[in-house]
Design an enzyme around this catalytic site. Sequence first.
Site, PDB file in Angstrom:
ATOM      1  N   ARG A  44       5.118 -70.065  17.134  1.00  0.00           N
ATOM      2  CA  ARG A  44       4.347 -69.573  15.991  1.00  0.00           C
ATOM      3  C   ARG A  44       4.105 -70.746  15.047  1.00  0.00           C
ATOM      4  O   ARG A  44       4.640 -71.834  15.242  1.00  0.00           O
ATOM      5  CB  ARG A  44       5.017 -68.383  15.275  1.00  0.00           C
ATOM      6  CG  ARG A  44       6.505 -68.304  15.241  1.00  0.00           C
ATOM      7  CD  ARG A  44       7.216 -69.292  14.354  1.00  0.00           C
ATOM      8  NE  ARG A  44       6.625 -69.424  13.050  1.00  0.00           N
ATOM      9  CZ  ARG A  44       6.758 -70.480  12.286  1.00  0.00           C
ATOM     10  NH1 ARG A  44       7.441 -71.541  12.698  1.00  0.00           N
ATOM     11  NH2 ARG A  44       6.204 -70.557  11.099  1.00  0.00           N
ATOM     12  N   GLY A  45       3.288 -70.493  14.010  1.00  0.00           N
ATOM     13  CA  GLY A  45       2.854 -71.581  13.138  1.00  0.00           C
ATOM     14  C   GLY A  45       1.494 -72.069  13.630  1.00  0.00           C
ATOM     15  O   GLY A  45       1.323 -72.316  14.836  1.00  0.00           O
ATOM     16  N   GLN A 194      11.133 -66.250   8.679  1.00  0.00           N
ATOM     17  CA  GLN A 194      10.908 -67.629   9.147  1.00  0.00           C
ATOM     18  C   GLN A 194      11.572 -68.648   8.222  1.00  0.00           C
ATOM     19  O   GLN A 194      11.936 -69.737   8.661  1.00  0.00           O
ATOM     20  CB  GLN A 194       9.403 -67.930   9.223  1.00  0.00           C
ATOM     21  CG  GLN A 194       8.678 -67.222  10.352  1.00  0.00           C
ATOM     22  CD  GLN A 194       8.045 -65.929   9.903  1.00  0.00           C
ATOM     23  OE1 GLN A 194       8.558 -65.256   9.010  1.00  0.00           O
ATOM     24  NE2 GLN A 194       6.940 -65.547  10.500  1.00  0.00           N
ATOM     25  N   ASP A 235      -2.759 -70.735   7.446  1.00  0.00           N
ATOM     26  CA  ASP A 235      -3.272 -70.374   8.776  1.00  0.00           C
ATOM     27  C   ASP A 235      -4.779 -70.494   8.836  1.00  0.00           C
ATOM     28  O   ASP A 235      -5.359 -70.632   9.914  1.00  0.00           O
ATOM     29  CB  ASP A 235      -2.809 -68.972   9.146  1.00  0.00           C
ATOM     30  CG  ASP A 235      -1.339 -69.017   9.492  1.00  0.00           C
ATOM     31  OD1 ASP A 235      -0.521 -69.106   8.552  1.00  0.00           O
ATOM     32  OD2 ASP A 235      -1.007 -69.045  10.686  1.00  0.00           O
ATOM     33  N   LYS A 246       1.244 -66.971   5.198  1.00  0.00           N
ATOM     34  CA  LYS A 246       2.243 -65.928   5.423  1.00  0.00           C
ATOM     35  C   LYS A 246       2.315 -64.962   4.242  1.00  0.00           C
ATOM     36  O   LYS A 246       2.268 -65.366   3.081  1.00  0.00           O
ATOM     37  CB  LYS A 246       3.602 -66.613   5.651  1.00  0.00           C
ATOM     38  CG  LYS A 246       4.784 -65.706   5.888  1.00  0.00           C
ATOM     39  CD  LYS A 246       4.574 -64.699   6.980  1.00  0.00           C
ATOM     40  CE  LYS A 246       4.144 -65.307   8.296  1.00  0.00           C
ATOM     41  NZ  LYS A 246       3.533 -64.289   9.214  1.00  0.00           N
TER      42      LYS A 246
HETATM   43  O1  MRU Z   1       3.456 -65.707  11.540  1.00  0.00           O
HETATM   44  P1  MRU Z   1       3.737 -67.177  11.595  1.00  0.00           P
HETATM   45  O2  MRU Z   1       5.181 -67.520  11.573  1.00  0.00           O
HETATM   46  O3  MRU Z   1       3.001 -67.847  12.726  1.00  0.00           O
HETATM   47  O4  MRU Z   1       3.108 -67.735  10.257  1.00  0.00           O
HETATM   48  C1  MRU Z   1       3.133 -69.108  10.013  1.00  0.00           C
HETATM   49  C2  MRU Z   1       2.679 -69.440   8.653  1.00  0.00           C
HETATM   50  O5  MRU Z   1       2.265 -68.604   7.896  1.00  0.00           O
HETATM   51  C3  MRU Z   1       2.693 -70.878   8.270  1.00  0.00           C
HETATM   52  O6  MRU Z   1       2.887 -70.994   6.903  1.00  0.00           O
HETATM   53  C4  MRU Z   1       1.353 -71.506   8.663  1.00  0.00           C
HETATM   54  O7  MRU Z   1       1.105 -71.374  10.035  1.00  0.00           O
HETATM   55  C5  MRU Z   1       1.247 -72.916   8.288  1.00  0.00           C
HETATM   56  S1  MRU Z   1       2.551 -73.879   8.972  1.00  0.00           S
HETATM   57  C6  MRU Z   1       2.011 -75.213   9.672  1.00  0.00           C
END
Ligand code: MRU
Length: 347
Positions: A44-45, A194, A235, A246
């Site tokens: 994820r990320g 997270q 994202d 997030k």
């Molecule tokens: O649901 P996730 O854990 O994939 O969400 C990730 C985030 O919201 C991060 O803050 C985002 O991807 C930027 S991190 C490089």
Amino acid sequence: MRTIYWENDQVKMIDQRRLPAALDIIACKTHAEVARAIKDMTIRGAPAIGAAAGFGLALAARQSPARTPRDLLADLQAASTLLRSARPTAVNLAWALERVMRCAESKTNLSADGLREAILNEAQAIADEDVQINKRMAEHGAALIDDGDTVIHHCNTGALATVDWGTALGVIRTAHEQGKHVHVLVDETRPRLQGARLTAWELEQYGIPYEIISDNAAGHFLKTGQVQKVLFGADRVAANGDVANKIGTYMLSLAAHDNRIPVYAVVPTSTIDLSLASGDLIPIEERDPDEVLGIQFHGESVTPREAEARNPAFDVTPNRLITAIVTENGIVYPPFDVNLSKVVKVK
Ligand code: MRU
């Protein structure tokens, strides 16, 4: 160690569902397995998802029985559609798929095997470039951090959210390596935690001092003058600088803005989607309510058996609450609708 890498014709990745209890590596042998790993958040990320999508197409190319470039492209298109559907909000997923498909479509003069090789090379380039981009972003961002700062950080934006190093957490890492004393208040980041699970684990590895706070404590720390900066990743960033990140980022930014604390989003330009005029157009993923309901306290379920829940995974922070957006090509200040396009390389 990289979060995701190609080895022996397989895609290997850290299983982020297990951390911090266990550091397990899983192997995906098909693009469908990669799509599942993205969906169930084994990986994820936003940038890590992008790298996974690129390698997913390389797997699809290996597995396709096609003997001609044309047939191979058709199989790749089907694989791309499946991978794209895994998660909707992080634009890096579509960005990486489009980049690999563009590369494939431009090389149909090669043999099918030559094309397979070119596709893997492009996926590998996306992964390698991600690390370099994060380090450049971190250098720019670290200039914003002062010795002695306490920062609030939301979600996980570190090496685990990327191929290596990280976005917002990469900035904190670089500032720490420069000898600045940085203290991190880690938003636990409900519902999937997270922050508490992944960011805290990473900060332990780097020897950066931190304390975990519940998400709803952030306003208190901001109001009582205990925080100098707020940092997070994204994202997707719309052309006007609205930032999807997030869930909880919006409330955090509101509280920071109310207390005149600077808010920095740290994003590679692959996360900026100039095709969307505003954040209202960003698709917001709604995940399984069980992520909210399934939590236990002292070994007991916290919710009544029949309880229902809503679980949006992201929210949109309006550009007026963002002080600056840090990219690998420099720091962008408002007006974002004018300045963001200056740092994004046109395809
Ligand atoms: O649901 P996730 O854990 O994939 O969400 C990730 C985030 O919201 C991060 O803050 C985002 O991807 C930027 S991190 C490089």
